[in-house]
Design an enzyme around this catalytic site. Structure first.
Site, PDB file in Angstrom:
ATOM      1  N   HIS A   1       0.891  -1.410   0.142  1.00 59.38           N
ATOM      2  CA  HIS A   1       0.168  -0.059   0.021  1.00 59.38           C
ATOM      3  C   HIS A   1       0.991   1.189  -0.074  1.00 59.38           C
ATOM      4  O   HIS A   1       2.011   1.126   0.513  1.00 59.38           O
ATOM      5  CB  HIS A   1      -0.580  -0.040   1.263  1.00 59.38           C
ATOM      6  CG  HIS A   1      -1.612  -0.996   1.635  1.00 59.38           C
ATOM      7  ND1 HIS A   1      -1.262  -2.235   2.183  1.00 59.38           N
ATOM      8  CD2 HIS A   1      -3.017  -1.250   1.474  1.00 59.38           C
ATOM      9  CE1 HIS A   1      -2.479  -2.852   2.333  1.00 59.38           C
ATOM     10  NE2 HIS A   1      -3.234  -2.238   2.099  1.00 59.38           N
TER      11      HIS A   1
ATOM     12  N   ASP B   1       2.473   1.776   3.399  1.00 60.57           N
ATOM     13  CA  ASP B   1       3.427   0.949   3.724  1.00 60.57           C
ATOM     14  C   ASP B   1       4.984   1.440   3.879  1.00 60.57           C
ATOM     15  O   ASP B   1       5.786   1.091   4.493  1.00 60.57           O
ATOM     16  CB  ASP B   1       3.305  -0.430   3.465  1.00 60.57           C
ATOM     17  CG  ASP B   1       1.915  -0.980   3.295  1.00 60.57           C
ATOM     18  OD1 ASP B   1       1.180  -0.533   4.149  1.00 60.57           O
ATOM     19  OD2 ASP B   1       1.488  -1.990   2.509  1.00 60.57           O
TER      20      ASP B   1
HETATM   21  C1  XLS Z   1      -7.547  -6.952   4.527  1.00 63.55           C
HETATM   22  C2  XLS Z   1      -7.403  -7.012   3.367  1.00 63.55           C
HETATM   23  C3  XLS Z   1      -5.894  -6.133   2.774  1.00 63.55           C
HETATM   24  C4  XLS Z   1      -5.843  -6.101   1.386  1.00 63.55           C
HETATM   25  C5  XLS Z   1      -5.064  -4.902   0.856  1.00 63.55           C
HETATM   26  O1  XLS Z   1      -8.668  -7.426   5.009  1.00 63.55           O
HETATM   27  O2  XLS Z   1      -7.002  -8.272   2.960  1.00 63.55           O
HETATM   28  O3  XLS Z   1      -4.966  -6.680   3.599  1.00 63.55           O
HETATM   29  O4  XLS Z   1      -5.254  -7.195   0.774  1.00 63.55           O
HETATM   30  O5  XLS Z   1      -5.573  -3.600   1.071  1.00 63.55           O
END
Ligand code: XLS
Ligand code: NI
Ligand code: NI
Length: 439
Positions: A102, A105
């Site tokens: 993201h 991150d």
């Molecule tokens: C949350 C999601 C997140 C997505 C990316 O539950 O799995 O981690 O994969 O935003």
């Protein structure tokens, strides 16, 4: 200099009899299964957020994992770069060829949106350098449009246009970063895209707006050289009570309503499937038969808990059933297996993260081998094909060809002396699968 993963050695394949915890027992990247190398079938990716960022915070306690990758005296940008160094050190040691992230991150804490954008640009330059040095690639990028308080009522589905605009800002950055790093996927996971109560919600407007935002993202991406797949990652609940992207079928309905189905595929997450009351293979199958199979967030949930525990996958049955679907879908094109998984809060050492990945990768290597054995054995496919035999000739063939009518079928039914319905043989099939897997 002390590095975060200094106690994690280069992880090698040692075979199933190895007792070395820092070795693969089943994942042998160059081993050929069904005509393709394991690494090409599986396309493992590291999730930046769980692996490098999540500290183990829950609502009853603070972080248990130290997430400082350099001296605390360093600047936020130096800290973010040290984190990226640790990420690439880890992937290199594990032999993981892809990563997913993201915007937030990789971004150091920023004062405002302009600084945020400048930091992303500097950090993606830095990460590009690490990618060039290691050969590691980006599987997909995304924007975190759910953590910041401005998204408390949603991002693309917020009742407030300013929040919507901020989401657009983050998506543009996320797409720019993905394009710059050569990613072939861009994920929409709608963390806050849902509602708590219909008493204050205009559902129709919110869904129309989400589609508007996605259309703008597609237009922007395609006109800036993004030729990969956009993905929606379905999830039924958490954090909102009712998430709009409930499951694969719901998302397909949404994409078709708004004419987005050509640009979007699905990113199926195991734990999200179980939260929706489905199996992982159900969600994968829905995606596959609708030509929407894209990528996978490989993890597993706890059947006794009702939330997204994002555990590392260790269930070989589930991994096998998943890999059968991946193989039937023709394998991954732009997608891959992203470990959207985190260590338990009490497993706070850097080595625990390595154990999680080693077992996750071994679980999927086993799943791949077992899936190949089941497909090569052929009994299962033959039994399924035989079960639908009645559609291959006679009245069944006419139904398939669209060459009959309600009248003809009704007359046919009345002419039957005996109705032919056979056993489903579920117990036999389950024993065949165990027999193939453990022989
Ligand atoms: C949350 C999601 C997140 C997505 C990316 O539950 O799995 O981690 O994969 O935003
Ligand atoms: Ni996910
Ligand atoms: Ni999740």
């Amino acid at each position: 200099m002390k590095t975060f993963f200094e106690n994690v050695p280069q992880i090698k394949y040692e075979g199933k009899d190895s007792k070395n915890p820092m070795a693969f027992k089943h994942y042998n990247k160059d081993e050929v299964v069904l005509g393709k190398k394991m690494s090409e079938h599986l396309k493992f990716a590291m999730s930046y957020w769980h692996t490098l960022c999540a500290g183990g915070v829950d609502m009853f306690g603070s972080a248990t994992i130290d997430r400082n990758y350099t001296c605390k005296c360093a600047s936020p940008l130096e800290m973010a770069k040290a984190k990226a160094d640790a990420a690439f050190d880890f992937m290199t040691k594990l032999g993981i060829e892809y990563f997913c992230f993201h915007d937030v991150d990789i971004d150091p804490e920023s004062e405002n949106l302009a600084e945020f954008k400048a930091n992303i640009e500097e950090m993606t330059d830095y990460i590009k350098g690490l990618m060039d040095k290691t050969g590691i690639k980006l599987l997909w990028g995304t924007a975190n449009n759910f953590s910041n308080p401005r998204y408390m009522h949603g991002a693309g589905t917020s009742p407030f246009a300013d929040a919507f605009a901020c989401a657009a800002f983050q998506i543009r950055n996320g797409l720019d970063a993905t394009i710059k790093l050569g990613g072939k996927g861009y994920v929409f996971w709608g963390g806050r895209e849902g509602y708590e109560t219909l008493l204050n919600t205009d559902m129709g407007l919110e869904l129309d707006n989400m589609a508007r935002l996605m259309k703008m993202a597609v237009e922007y991406g395609r006109s800036h050289g993004f030729d990969g797949d956009f993905y929606i990652e379905p999830k039924p609940k958490e954090p909102t009570k009712h998430q709009y992207d409930f499951d694969a079928a719901t998302v397909l309905g949404f994409l078709r309503k708004y004419g987005l189905e050509k640009d979007f595929k699905l990113n199926i997450e195991a734990n999200h499937a179980t939260l929706a009351g489905h199996t992982f293979e159900h969600e994968l199958t829905v995606a596959r038969i609708n030509d929407a199979f894209g990528s996978i967030d490989a993890n597993q949930g706890d059947y006794l808990l009702g939330w997204d525990t994002d555990e590392f996958p260790s269930n070989v049955y589930d991994a096998t059933k998943c890999m059968i679907q991946v193989i039937k879908a023709g394998g991954f094109t732009n997608g891959g297996l992203n470990f959207d998984a985190k260590v338990r809060r009490g497993s706070y050492t850097p080595e625990d993260i390595a154990y999680g990945y080693i077992n996750g990768m071994d679980t999927y290597a086993l799943g791949l081998k077992m899936a190949a054995k089941i497909i090569e054995d052929g009994r299962l496919d033959a039994m399924v094909s035989e079960r639908y035999e009645s559609y291959k000739s006679g009245i069944g063939a006419k139904i398939i060809a669209g060459e009959t009518s309600l009248d003809e079928l009704a007359d046919y039914a009345m002419s039957l002396e005996k109705i032919d319905v056979k056993s489903g043989r579920q117990e036999l099939i389950e024993s065949i699968i165990n027999n193939i897997m453990f022989s």
